[in-house]
Design a protein around this motif. Sequence first.
Motif, PDB file in Angstrom:
ATOM      1  N   PHE A   9       8.850  45.028  13.491  1.00  0.00           N
ATOM      2  CA  PHE A   9       9.987  45.589  14.214  1.00  0.00           C
ATOM      3  C   PHE A   9       9.520  46.489  15.354  1.00  0.00           C
ATOM      4  CE2 PHE A   9      12.970  49.146  14.766  1.00  0.00           C
ATOM      5  CZ  PHE A   9      14.101  48.448  15.185  1.00  0.00           C
ATOM      6  N   ILE A  10       8.586  47.375  15.076  1.00  0.00           N
ATOM      7  CA  ILE A  10       8.085  48.292  16.107  1.00  0.00           C
ATOM      8  C   ILE A  10       7.358  47.516  17.208  1.00  0.00           C
ATOM      9  CG2 ILE A  10       6.472  50.188  16.562  1.00  0.00           C
ATOM     10  CD1 ILE A  10       7.240  51.222  13.698  1.00  0.00           C
ATOM     11  N   GLY A  11       6.589  46.511  16.817  1.00  0.00           N
ATOM     12  CA  GLY A  11       5.896  45.692  17.809  1.00  0.00           C
ATOM     13  C   GLY A  11       6.855  44.965  18.733  1.00  0.00           C
ATOM     14  N   VAL A  12       7.852  44.311  18.155  1.00  0.00           N
ATOM     15  CA  VAL A  12       8.838  43.587  18.963  1.00  0.00           C
ATOM     16  C   VAL A  12       9.635  44.562  19.828  1.00  0.00           C
ATOM     17  CG1 VAL A  12      10.945  42.192  18.819  1.00  0.00           C
ATOM     18  CG2 VAL A  12       8.958  41.602  17.428  1.00  0.00           C
ATOM     19  N   PHE A  13       9.957  45.724  19.288  1.00  0.00           N
ATOM     20  CA  PHE A  13      10.676  46.740  20.064  1.00  0.00           C
ATOM     21  C   PHE A  13       9.890  47.121  21.312  1.00  0.00           C
ATOM     22  CE2 PHE A  13      11.419  51.188  21.160  1.00  0.00           C
ATOM     23  CZ  PHE A  13      12.776  51.143  21.470  1.00  0.00           C
ATOM     24  N   ALA A  18       9.359  47.111  27.155  1.00  0.00           N
ATOM     25  CA  ALA A  18       8.637  46.833  28.400  1.00  0.00           C
ATOM     26  C   ALA A  18       9.455  45.901  29.286  1.00  0.00           C
ATOM     27  CB  ALA A  18       7.273  46.208  28.092  1.00  0.00           C
ATOM     28  N   TYR A  19      10.017  44.870  28.708  1.00  0.00           N
ATOM     29  CA  TYR A  19      10.831  43.922  29.462  1.00  0.00           C
ATOM     30  C   TYR A  19      12.063  44.612  30.048  1.00  0.00           C
ATOM     31  CZ  TYR A  19      13.751  39.877  30.505  1.00  0.00           C
ATOM     32  OH  TYR A  19      14.561  38.962  31.120  1.00  0.00           O
ATOM     33  N   PHE A  20      12.759  45.394  29.241  1.00  0.00           N
ATOM     34  CA  PHE A  20      13.960  46.103  29.691  1.00  0.00           C
ATOM     35  C   PHE A  20      13.633  47.058  30.841  1.00  0.00           C
ATOM     36  CE2 PHE A  20      16.761  49.849  29.349  1.00  0.00           C
ATOM     37  CZ  PHE A  20      17.971  49.247  29.659  1.00  0.00           C
ATOM     38  N   LEU A  21      12.577  47.845  30.683  1.00  0.00           N
ATOM     39  CA  LEU A  21      12.190  48.790  31.740  1.00  0.00           C
ATOM     40  C   LEU A  21      11.818  48.066  33.029  1.00  0.00           C
ATOM     41  CD1 LEU A  21      10.130  51.369  29.645  1.00  0.00           C
ATOM     42  CD2 LEU A  21      12.417  51.691  30.629  1.00  0.00           C
ATOM     43  N   ASN A  22      11.213  46.894  32.897  1.00  0.00           N
ATOM     44  CA  ASN A  22      10.875  46.103  34.065  1.00  0.00           C
ATOM     45  C   ASN A  22      12.140  45.555  34.730  1.00  0.00           C
ATOM     46  OD1 ASN A  22      10.068  42.967  34.923  1.00  0.00           O
ATOM     47  ND2 ASN A  22       8.715  44.567  35.703  1.00  0.00           N
ATOM     48  N   VAL A  23      13.060  45.046  33.957  1.00  0.00           N
ATOM     49  CA  VAL A  23      14.289  44.461  34.503  1.00  0.00           C
ATOM     50  C   VAL A  23      15.134  45.500  35.232  1.00  0.00           C
ATOM     51  CG1 VAL A  23      16.512  43.437  33.851  1.00  0.00           C
ATOM     52  CG2 VAL A  23      14.394  42.508  32.916  1.00  0.00           C
ATOM     53  N   ILE A  24      15.205  46.721  34.695  1.00  0.00           N
ATOM     54  CA  ILE A  24      16.025  47.746  35.347  1.00  0.00           C
ATOM     55  C   ILE A  24      15.264  48.482  36.454  1.00  0.00           C
ATOM     56  CG2 ILE A  24      17.505  48.045  33.328  1.00  0.00           C
ATOM     57  CD1 ILE A  24      16.062  50.755  32.841  1.00  0.00           C
ATOM     58  N   ILE A  27       9.696  50.272  35.699  1.00  0.00           N
ATOM     59  CA  ILE A  27       8.267  50.008  35.775  1.00  0.00           C
ATOM     60  C   ILE A  27       8.062  48.576  36.270  1.00  0.00           C
ATOM     61  CG2 ILE A  27       7.527  51.665  34.010  1.00  0.00           C
ATOM     62  CD1 ILE A  27       7.317  49.390  32.014  1.00  0.00           C
ATOM     63  N   SER A  28       6.956  48.359  36.953  1.00  0.00           N
ATOM     64  CA  SER A  28       6.637  47.009  37.410  1.00  0.00           C
ATOM     65  C   SER A  28       5.791  46.315  36.350  1.00  0.00           C
ATOM     66  CB  SER A  28       5.882  47.055  38.734  1.00  0.00           C
ATOM     67  OG  SER A  28       4.553  47.495  38.521  1.00  0.00           O
ATOM     68  N   ASN A  29       5.641  45.012  36.513  1.00  0.00           N
ATOM     69  CA  ASN A  29       4.833  44.275  35.538  1.00  0.00           C
ATOM     70  C   ASN A  29       3.335  44.531  35.710  1.00  0.00           C
ATOM     71  OD1 ASN A  29       4.556  42.871  37.915  1.00  0.00           O
ATOM     72  ND2 ASN A  29       4.762  40.861  36.982  1.00  0.00           N
ATOM     73  N   THR A  30       2.967  45.304  36.720  1.00  0.00           N
ATOM     74  CA  THR A  30       1.565  45.690  36.889  1.00  0.00           C
ATOM     75  C   THR A  30       1.328  47.149  36.515  1.00  0.00           C
ATOM     76  OG1 THR A  30       1.962  46.199  39.223  1.00  0.00           O
ATOM     77  CG2 THR A  30       1.160  43.971  38.706  1.00  0.00           C
ATOM     78  N   ASN A  38       3.169  45.899  26.092  1.00  0.00           N
ATOM     79  CA  ASN A  38       3.031  44.502  25.707  1.00  0.00           C
ATOM     80  C   ASN A  38       1.811  44.267  24.820  1.00  0.00           C
ATOM     81  OD1 ASN A  38       5.040  42.466  26.814  1.00  0.00           O
ATOM     82  ND2 ASN A  38       4.710  43.802  28.570  1.00  0.00           N
ATOM     83  N   LEU A  39       0.700  44.881  25.152  1.00  0.00           N
ATOM     84  CA  LEU A  39      -0.523  44.700  24.369  1.00  0.00           C
ATOM     85  C   LEU A  39      -0.360  45.234  22.953  1.00  0.00           C
ATOM     86  CD1 LEU A  39      -3.480  43.881  24.081  1.00  0.00           C
ATOM     87  CD2 LEU A  39      -4.102  46.088  25.093  1.00  0.00           C
ATOM     88  N   VAL A  40       0.088  46.458  22.819  1.00  0.00           N
ATOM     89  CA  VAL A  40       0.246  47.060  21.501  1.00  0.00           C
ATOM     90  C   VAL A  40       1.371  46.363  20.730  1.00  0.00           C
ATOM     91  CG1 VAL A  40       0.814  49.179  20.249  1.00  0.00           C
ATOM     92  CG2 VAL A  40      -0.715  49.266  22.221  1.00  0.00           C
TER      93      VAL A  40
END
Length: 79
Positions: A9-13, A18-24, A27-30, A38-40
């Motif tokens: 659950f924590i991993g998927v969260f 990361a995806y949500f922060l990137n979409v809004i 943060i950028s994907n770099t 994403n790594l953790v």
Amino acid sequence: MTLIDWIGFIGVFQILLAYFLNVIGKISNTHIAFILLNLVGASMACLASILINYWPFIILEAVWALVSLYALFNYKKNH
């Protein structure tokens, strides 16, 4: 929920965060935060999948973690 459930659950969260922060546009994907989330997250989700022996997600999350690790190496090389 079991410990394995919490790890997954924590991993998927973290991946979804990361995806949500990137979409809004926060943060950028770099950005290092995107890469590390994403790594953790993928590593934790992979571990949970290993512990329940669910191969489709072991493969998915292992590849996700490896791609994130590659991104981390590129980040360190460029900064």
